[in-house]
Design a protein around this motif. Structure first.
Motif, PDB file in Angstrom:
ATOM      1  N   LYS A   7       0.847  -1.188   0.000  1.00  0.00           N
ATOM      2  CA  LYS A   7       0.000   0.000   0.000  1.00  0.00           C
ATOM      3  C   LYS A   7       0.881   1.237   0.000  1.00  0.00           C
ATOM      4  CE  LYS A   7      -3.580  -2.197   2.763  1.00  0.00           C
ATOM      5  NZ  LYS A   7      -4.333  -2.136   4.021  1.00  0.00           N
ATOM      6  N   SER A   8       0.425   2.268  -0.677  1.00  0.00           N
ATOM      7  CA  SER A   8       1.175   3.515  -0.665  1.00  0.00           C
ATOM      8  C   SER A   8       0.730   4.344   0.532  1.00  0.00           C
ATOM      9  CB  SER A   8       0.949   4.284  -1.965  1.00  0.00           C
ATOM     10  OG  SER A   8      -0.409   4.655  -2.060  1.00  0.00           O
ATOM     11  N   VAL A   9       1.618   5.140   1.042  1.00  0.00           N
ATOM     12  CA  VAL A   9       1.323   5.993   2.177  1.00  0.00           C
ATOM     13  C   VAL A   9       0.752   7.294   1.644  1.00  0.00           C
ATOM     14  CG1 VAL A   9       2.308   7.130   4.194  1.00  0.00           C
ATOM     15  CG2 VAL A   9       3.198   4.917   3.450  1.00  0.00           C
ATOM     16  N   GLU A  10      -0.463   7.607   2.051  1.00  0.00           N
ATOM     17  CA  GLU A  10      -1.155   8.777   1.504  1.00  0.00           C
ATOM     18  C   GLU A  10      -0.447  10.072   1.867  1.00  0.00           C
ATOM     19  OE1 GLU A  10      -5.228   8.667   2.689  1.00  0.00           O
ATOM     20  OE2 GLU A  10      -5.487   6.607   2.000  1.00  0.00           O
ATOM     21  N   MET A  11       0.044  10.163   3.102  1.00  0.00           N
ATOM     22  CA  MET A  11       0.692  11.393   3.540  1.00  0.00           C
ATOM     23  C   MET A  11       1.960  11.641   2.716  1.00  0.00           C
ATOM     24  SD  MET A  11       2.108  12.483   7.293  1.00  0.00           S
ATOM     25  CE  MET A  11       3.311  11.178   7.309  1.00  0.00           C
ATOM     26  N   ALA A  12       2.745  10.597   2.485  1.00  0.00           N
ATOM     27  CA  ALA A  12       3.972  10.749   1.703  1.00  0.00           C
ATOM     28  C   ALA A  12       3.647  11.138   0.263  1.00  0.00           C
ATOM     29  CB  ALA A  12       4.782   9.467   1.740  1.00  0.00           C
ATOM     30  N   ASP A  13       2.590  10.545  -0.281  1.00  0.00           N
ATOM     31  CA  ASP A  13       2.190  10.911  -1.646  1.00  0.00           C
ATOM     32  C   ASP A  13       1.766  12.367  -1.728  1.00  0.00           C
ATOM     33  OD1 ASP A  13       2.716   8.362  -2.533  1.00  0.00           O
ATOM     34  OD2 ASP A  13       0.638   7.668  -2.314  1.00  0.00           O
ATOM     35  N   ALA A  14       1.039  12.831  -0.712  1.00  0.00           N
ATOM     36  CA  ALA A  14       0.604  14.230  -0.702  1.00  0.00           C
ATOM     37  C   ALA A  14       1.812  15.157  -0.584  1.00  0.00           C
ATOM     38  CB  ALA A  14      -0.365  14.474   0.451  1.00  0.00           C
ATOM     39  N   PHE A  15       2.782  14.792   0.262  1.00  0.00           N
ATOM     40  CA  PHE A  15       3.985  15.614   0.396  1.00  0.00           C
ATOM     41  C   PHE A  15       4.757  15.677  -0.916  1.00  0.00           C
ATOM     42  CE2 PHE A  15       4.686  15.287   5.262  1.00  0.00           C
ATOM     43  CZ  PHE A  15       3.833  16.365   5.440  1.00  0.00           C
ATOM     44  N   GLN A  40       3.514  15.330  -3.957  1.00  0.00           N
ATOM     45  CA  GLN A  40       2.763  16.102  -4.946  1.00  0.00           C
ATOM     46  C   GLN A  40       2.875  17.600  -4.696  1.00  0.00           C
ATOM     47  OE1 GLN A  40      -1.204  14.587  -4.708  1.00  0.00           O
ATOM     48  NE2 GLN A  40      -0.751  12.753  -5.908  1.00  0.00           N
ATOM     49  N   ASN A  41       2.887  17.996  -3.439  1.00  0.00           N
ATOM     50  CA  ASN A  41       2.948  19.417  -3.103  1.00  0.00           C
ATOM     51  C   ASN A  41       4.373  19.950  -3.034  1.00  0.00           C
ATOM     52  OD1 ASN A  41       0.173  19.401  -2.872  1.00  0.00           O
ATOM     53  ND2 ASN A  41       0.217  19.034  -0.679  1.00  0.00           N
ATOM     54  N   GLY A  42       5.361  19.076  -3.120  1.00  0.00           N
ATOM     55  CA  GLY A  42       6.744  19.496  -3.050  1.00  0.00           C
ATOM     56  C   GLY A  42       7.220  19.724  -1.631  1.00  0.00           C
ATOM     57  N   LYS A  43       6.407  19.371  -0.641  1.00  0.00           N
ATOM     58  CA  LYS A  43       6.787  19.583   0.757  1.00  0.00           C
ATOM     59  C   LYS A  43       7.749  18.518   1.264  1.00  0.00           C
ATOM     60  CE  LYS A  43       2.540  21.949   1.965  1.00  0.00           C
ATOM     61  NZ  LYS A  43       1.334  21.918   2.800  1.00  0.00           N
ATOM     62  N   ILE A  44       7.918  17.455   0.526  1.00  0.00           N
ATOM     63  CA  ILE A  44       8.818  16.386   0.958  1.00  0.00           C
ATOM     64  C   ILE A  44      10.249  16.902   1.061  1.00  0.00           C
ATOM     65  CG2 ILE A  44       9.308  15.468  -1.345  1.00  0.00           C
ATOM     66  CD1 ILE A  44       8.671  13.338   1.757  1.00  0.00           C
ATOM     67  N   TYR A  45      10.579  17.889   0.234  1.00  0.00           N
ATOM     68  CA  TYR A  45      11.923  18.451   0.267  1.00  0.00           C
ATOM     69  C   TYR A  45      12.158  19.223   1.560  1.00  0.00           C
ATOM     70  CZ  TYR A  45      11.781  17.110  -4.585  1.00  0.00           C
ATOM     71  OH  TYR A  45      11.647  16.389  -5.741  1.00  0.00           O
ATOM     72  N   VAL A  46      11.109  19.850   2.078  1.00  0.00           N
ATOM     73  CA  VAL A  46      11.219  20.557   3.348  1.00  0.00           C
ATOM     74  C   VAL A  46      11.463  19.559   4.477  1.00  0.00           C
ATOM     75  CG1 VAL A  46      10.000  22.039   4.983  1.00  0.00           C
ATOM     76  CG2 VAL A  46       9.747  22.427   2.537  1.00  0.00           C
ATOM     77  N   VAL A  47      10.762  18.438   4.429  1.00  0.00           N
ATOM     78  CA  VAL A  47      10.932  17.402   5.444  1.00  0.00           C
ATOM     79  C   VAL A  47      12.348  16.829   5.378  1.00  0.00           C
ATOM     80  CG1 VAL A  47      10.141  15.131   6.205  1.00  0.00           C
ATOM     81  CG2 VAL A  47       8.483  16.838   5.459  1.00  0.00           C
ATOM     82  N   VAL A  48      12.815  16.532   4.183  1.00  0.00           N
ATOM     83  CA  VAL A  48      14.166  15.984   4.015  1.00  0.00           C
ATOM     84  C   VAL A  48      15.208  16.993   4.476  1.00  0.00           C
ATOM     85  CG1 VAL A  48      15.863  15.217   2.305  1.00  0.00           C
ATOM     86  CG2 VAL A  48      13.498  14.405   2.175  1.00  0.00           C
ATOM     87  N   LEU A  49      15.017  18.262   4.144  1.00  0.00           N
ATOM     88  CA  LEU A  49      15.953  19.302   4.573  1.00  0.00           C
ATOM     89  C   LEU A  49      15.987  19.402   6.096  1.00  0.00           C
ATOM     90  CD1 LEU A  49      17.870  21.608   3.797  1.00  0.00           C
ATOM     91  CD2 LEU A  49      15.886  23.118   3.817  1.00  0.00           C
ATOM     92  N   GLY A  50      14.831  19.323   6.726  1.00  0.00           N
ATOM     93  CA  GLY A  50      14.785  19.353   8.189  1.00  0.00           C
ATOM     94  C   GLY A  50      15.543  18.187   8.800  1.00  0.00           C
ATOM     95  N   LEU A  51      15.353  16.993   8.242  1.00  0.00           N
ATOM     96  CA  LEU A  51      16.063  15.821   8.745  1.00  0.00           C
ATOM     97  C   LEU A  51      17.569  15.949   8.550  1.00  0.00           C
ATOM     98  CD1 LEU A  51      13.675  12.974   7.581  1.00  0.00           C
ATOM     99  CD2 LEU A  51      14.093  13.746   9.907  1.00  0.00           C
ATOM    100  N   VAL A  52      17.974  16.469   7.415  1.00  0.00           N
ATOM    101  CA  VAL A  52      19.412  16.643   7.143  1.00  0.00           C
ATOM    102  C   VAL A  52      20.019  17.638   8.126  1.00  0.00           C
ATOM    103  CG1 VAL A  52      21.058  17.594   5.467  1.00  0.00           C
ATOM    104  CG2 VAL A  52      19.319  15.964   4.733  1.00  0.00           C
ATOM    105  N   ILE A  53      19.298  18.715   8.413  1.00  0.00           N
ATOM    106  CA  ILE A  53      19.801  19.719   9.361  1.00  0.00           C
ATOM    107  C   ILE A  53      19.938  19.110  10.758  1.00  0.00           C
ATOM    108  CG2 ILE A  53      19.185  21.853  10.569  1.00  0.00           C
ATOM    109  CD1 ILE A  53      18.042  22.850   7.881  1.00  0.00           C
ATOM    110  N   ILE A  54      18.932  18.364  11.181  1.00  0.00           N
ATOM    111  CA  ILE A  54      18.967  17.751  12.512  1.00  0.00           C
ATOM    112  C   ILE A  54      20.102  16.745  12.610  1.00  0.00           C
ATOM    113  CG2 ILE A  54      17.709  16.212  14.067  1.00  0.00           C
ATOM    114  CD1 ILE A  54      15.151  17.675  13.143  1.00  0.00           C
ATOM    115  N   LEU A  55      20.236  15.871  11.617  1.00  0.00           N
ATOM    116  CA  LEU A  55      21.296  14.863  11.662  1.00  0.00           C
ATOM    117  C   LEU A  55      22.684  15.496  11.588  1.00  0.00           C
ATOM    118  CD1 LEU A  55      19.744  12.006   9.522  1.00  0.00           C
ATOM    119  CD2 LEU A  55      20.062  12.085  11.988  1.00  0.00           C
ATOM    120  N   THR A  56      22.829  16.559  10.813  1.00  0.00           N
ATOM    121  CA  THR A  56      24.107  17.267  10.740  1.00  0.00           C
ATOM    122  C   THR A  56      24.456  17.862  12.096  1.00  0.00           C
ATOM    123  OG1 THR A  56      23.727  17.781   8.407  1.00  0.00           O
ATOM    124  CG2 THR A  56      25.377  19.107   9.565  1.00  0.00           C
TER     125      THR A  56
END
Length: 76
Positions: free
Chosen positions: A25-33, A35-51
């Motif tokens: 099954k696909s994850v609806e929230m991830a698909d929505a992110f 489609q809206n291009g917000k996934i990059y914001v989430v990835v950037l946040g994770l990269v900043i935290i891990l750094t």
């Protein structure tokens, strides 16, 4: 020692079973992110935290090494 070896074998053999429990099954929230291009914001946040965590650990390691060296020299 044999107990830990047996425990490790059991854990390693049971862990892959969880992968089969995941459906295709696909994850609806991830698909929505995506489609809206917000996934990059989430990835950037994770990269900043891990750094930040990695830099903090490097800093603590350097301080600890410096303190160990001082203690070994007899200055501490």
């Amino acid at each position: 020692m044999k107990f830990f070896r047996l425990l490790n074998v059991l854990v390693v053999s049971v862990l892959p079973l969880g992968v089969y429990g995941q459906g295709s099954k696909s994850v609806e929230m991830a698909d929505a992110f995506r489609q809206n291009g917000k996934i990059y914001v989430v990835v950037l946040g994770l990269v900043i935290i891990l750094t930040g965590v990695v830099l903090f650990l490097i800093r603590v390691d350097r301080r600890l090494a410096r303190m160990e060296k001082q203690h070994a020299d007899g200055n501490g």
